[in-house]
Structure formats: C-alpha cells, structure tokens
Write a protein that holds these residues in place. Sequence first.
Motif, PDB file in Angstrom:
ATOM      1  N   LEU A  38      -1.812   1.337  -9.445  1.00  0.00           N
ATOM      2  CA  LEU A  38      -2.881   1.096 -10.414  1.00  0.00           C
ATOM      3  C   LEU A  38      -2.333   0.594 -11.744  1.00  0.00           C
ATOM      4  N   LYS A  39      -1.224   1.166 -12.174  1.00  0.00           N
ATOM      5  CA  LYS A  39      -0.615   0.734 -13.430  1.00  0.00           C
ATOM      6  C   LYS A  39      -0.169  -0.722 -13.344  1.00  0.00           C
ATOM      7  N   ASN A  40       0.367  -1.123 -12.210  1.00  0.00           N
ATOM      8  CA  ASN A  40       0.800  -2.501 -12.032  1.00  0.00           C
ATOM      9  C   ASN A  40      -0.395  -3.456 -11.990  1.00  0.00           C
ATOM     10  N   VAL A  41      -1.501  -3.017 -11.405  1.00  0.00           N
ATOM     11  CA  VAL A  41      -2.713  -3.834 -11.401  1.00  0.00           C
ATOM     12  C   VAL A  41      -3.235  -4.009 -12.826  1.00  0.00           C
ATOM     13  N   ILE A  42      -3.172  -2.954 -13.627  1.00  0.00           N
ATOM     14  CA  ILE A  42      -3.605  -3.038 -15.031  1.00  0.00           C
ATOM     15  C   ILE A  42      -2.710  -3.992 -15.807  1.00  0.00           C
ATOM     16  N   VAL A  43      -1.396  -3.916 -15.587  1.00  0.00           N
ATOM     17  CA  VAL A  43      -0.464  -4.842 -16.240  1.00  0.00           C
ATOM     18  C   VAL A  43      -0.782  -6.278 -15.828  1.00  0.00           C
ATOM     19  N   LEU A  44      -1.110  -6.478 -14.559  1.00  0.00           N
ATOM     20  CA  LEU A  44      -1.455  -7.813 -14.071  1.00  0.00           C
ATOM     21  C   LEU A  44      -2.719  -8.334 -14.763  1.00  0.00           C
ATOM     22  N   LYS A  45      -3.722  -7.485 -14.901  1.00  0.00           N
ATOM     23  CA  LYS A  45      -4.971  -7.907 -15.538  1.00  0.00           C
ATOM     24  C   LYS A  45      -4.768  -8.234 -17.017  1.00  0.00           C
ATOM     25  N   ARG A  46      -3.993  -7.399 -17.714  1.00  0.00           N
ATOM     26  CA  ARG A  46      -3.821  -7.569 -19.160  1.00  0.00           C
ATOM     27  C   ARG A  46      -2.834  -8.670 -19.527  1.00  0.00           C
TER      28      ARG A  46
ATOM     29  N   HIS B  25       7.839  -1.489 -11.948  1.00  0.00           N
ATOM     30  CA  HIS B  25       6.883  -0.719 -11.154  1.00  0.00           C
ATOM     31  C   HIS B  25       7.017  -1.028  -9.675  1.00  0.00           C
ATOM     32  N   ILE B  26       7.235  -2.297  -9.345  1.00  0.00           N
ATOM     33  CA  ILE B  26       7.409  -2.678  -7.938  1.00  0.00           C
ATOM     34  C   ILE B  26       8.652  -2.005  -7.359  1.00  0.00           C
ATOM     35  N   GLY B  27       9.734  -1.991  -8.123  1.00  0.00           N
ATOM     36  CA  GLY B  27      10.954  -1.314  -7.670  1.00  0.00           C
ATOM     37  C   GLY B  27      10.750   0.177  -7.491  1.00  0.00           C
ATOM     38  N   LEU B  28      10.009   0.798  -8.418  1.00  0.00           N
ATOM     39  CA  LEU B  28       9.727   2.233  -8.298  1.00  0.00           C
ATOM     40  C   LEU B  28       8.844   2.532  -7.092  1.00  0.00           C
ATOM     41  N   ILE B  29       7.850   1.686  -6.852  1.00  0.00           N
ATOM     42  CA  ILE B  29       6.984   1.875  -5.684  1.00  0.00           C
ATOM     43  C   ILE B  29       7.819   1.813  -4.404  1.00  0.00           C
ATOM     44  N   ASN B  30       8.721   0.846  -4.324  1.00  0.00           N
ATOM     45  CA  ASN B  30       9.602   0.733  -3.149  1.00  0.00           C
ATOM     46  C   ASN B  30      10.480   1.963  -2.988  1.00  0.00           C
ATOM     47  N   SER B  31      11.124   2.364  -4.075  1.00  0.00           N
ATOM     48  CA  SER B  31      12.055   3.494  -4.015  1.00  0.00           C
ATOM     49  C   SER B  31      11.349   4.791  -3.661  1.00  0.00           C
ATOM     50  N   ILE B  32      10.215   5.036  -4.284  1.00  0.00           N
ATOM     51  CA  ILE B  32       9.490   6.281  -4.019  1.00  0.00           C
ATOM     52  C   ILE B  32       8.946   6.288  -2.588  1.00  0.00           C
ATOM     53  N   GLY B  33       8.464   5.140  -2.110  1.00  0.00           N
ATOM     54  CA  GLY B  33       7.984   5.063  -0.726  1.00  0.00           C
ATOM     55  C   GLY B  33       9.080   5.377   0.272  1.00  0.00           C
ATOM     56  N   LEU B  34      10.263   4.812   0.044  1.00  0.00           N
ATOM     57  CA  LEU B  34      11.388   5.073   0.942  1.00  0.00           C
ATOM     58  C   LEU B  34      11.840   6.532   0.844  1.00  0.00           C
TER      59      LEU B  34
ATOM     60  N   ALA C 249       1.560  -2.354  -0.698  1.00  0.00           N
ATOM     61  CA  ALA C 249       1.357  -2.748  -2.099  1.00  0.00           C
ATOM     62  C   ALA C 249       2.461  -3.684  -2.563  1.00  0.00           C
ATOM     63  N   THR C 250       3.690  -3.403  -2.179  1.00  0.00           N
ATOM     64  CA  THR C 250       4.811  -4.258  -2.566  1.00  0.00           C
ATOM     65  C   THR C 250       4.666  -5.652  -1.977  1.00  0.00           C
ATOM     66  N   ILE C 251       4.241  -5.739  -0.737  1.00  0.00           N
ATOM     67  CA  ILE C 251       4.044  -7.044  -0.101  1.00  0.00           C
ATOM     68  C   ILE C 251       2.961  -7.833  -0.841  1.00  0.00           C
ATOM     69  N   ILE C 252       1.868  -7.180  -1.165  1.00  0.00           N
ATOM     70  CA  ILE C 252       0.791  -7.852  -1.892  1.00  0.00           C
ATOM     71  C   ILE C 252       1.269  -8.299  -3.270  1.00  0.00           C
ATOM     72  N   PHE C 253       1.986  -7.422  -3.982  1.00  0.00           N
ATOM     73  CA  PHE C 253       2.491  -7.798  -5.312  1.00  0.00           C
ATOM     74  C   PHE C 253       3.491  -8.946  -5.222  1.00  0.00           C
ATOM     75  N   THR C 254       4.333  -8.929  -4.208  1.00  0.00           N
ATOM     76  CA  THR C 254       5.302 -10.013  -4.031  1.00  0.00           C
ATOM     77  C   THR C 254       4.584 -11.320  -3.706  1.00  0.00           C
ATOM     78  N   TRP C 255       3.564 -11.254  -2.896  1.00  0.00           N
ATOM     79  CA  TRP C 255       2.780 -12.427  -2.547  1.00  0.00           C
ATOM     80  C   TRP C 255       2.116 -13.023  -3.785  1.00  0.00           C
ATOM     81  N   ILE C 256       1.545 -12.144  -4.630  1.00  0.00           N
ATOM     82  CA  ILE C 256       0.919 -12.605  -5.866  1.00  0.00           C
ATOM     83  C   ILE C 256       1.952 -13.263  -6.777  1.00  0.00           C
ATOM     84  N   THR C 257       3.145 -12.659  -6.861  1.00  0.00           N
ATOM     85  CA  THR C 257       4.208 -13.190  -7.705  1.00  0.00           C
ATOM     86  C   THR C 257       4.641 -14.570  -7.193  1.00  0.00           C
ATOM     87  N   LYS C 258       4.790 -14.743  -5.894  1.00  0.00           N
ATOM     88  CA  LYS C 258       5.218 -16.022  -5.333  1.00  0.00           C
ATOM     89  C   LYS C 258       4.168 -17.101  -5.589  1.00  0.00           C
TER      90      LYS C 258
END
Length: 137
Positions: A44-52, A60-69, A125-134
């Motif tokens: 959610l925080k990353n989505v807010i950063v994206l909107k603003r 945040h993407i790195g933390l999401i990956n690390s915490i998921g693993l 979420a990471t895949i979606i964020f990476t796709w948006i970034t690309k």
Amino acid sequence: MTSLVFIQSKHSFFTHIIHLFYDGGVFFMGPILILFFIVLFLILKNVIVLKREKRLSRKHIGLINSIGLMTLVWGVLGQLLGLVDALDKIGMLNDASTAILATGLKMSALPTIFGCFVFVVSRGATIIFTWITKEEG
C-alpha cells in the motif's frame, strides 16, 4: 467412482481460519501473520508513492521481496520442527494410528502453507511493480 461427502459446519470461515492458526502453532503462525501485514503495508505504501510521486520505491520493492522470502523460510522451518515433534510423539507410542499421523502431518504443514501464501502475495506484488516500472522506463 469417487464420491465426495460435504459435512455441514456450524463454524464460520473466520472461525475456521482461527482454528487453523492455532493448529499450526502460534510460535510460527504469529510471526507469519505479522509479516503478512507488513507486506500488505509496504504494498500500500508503494502504491501511495506511485500515485503521489509517479515513481516506485525500489526500497519498498526490495523489502517486499525479502520479507516474502523470509516468511516462506520461516514457514518451512515451522514445518520441519513440527514434523520432528510429531514423529517424536508417534515414536513414543507403541501403536500409532493413521489418524494420529495424518493430524500431525496436517498440523506441521500449516505454517508452510501460510508462508507460501504470503510469499505468493509478495512475489505477485513485486511482479506487478516491476512490470509498471518497465512500462514507465
């Protein structure tokens, strides 16, 4: 022909989830639940950063990956320790029934299943964020 028998339960879905939580062991399921909420918060925080700011936070993407693993590994550790404990208890009995074995296996698998669920959410979420970034870059 296989027939399925559906047993009508008086418990709600939420009550069933609570029972699974306790069956999986609070010591392992509790941290997994906390990490799940942290992953949701970071998404959610990353989505807010994206909107603003019209960009994604790599941190945040790195933390999401690390915490998921970490959650996946914590669930597997819970399963392995649960299996060792279940097999020790079965070894103490002279004659263990298949029902006892099945219950022990189910209870030991719950942290891994929940950890896998959190991992899939974080990886999705990471895949979606990476796709948006690309697409933006």
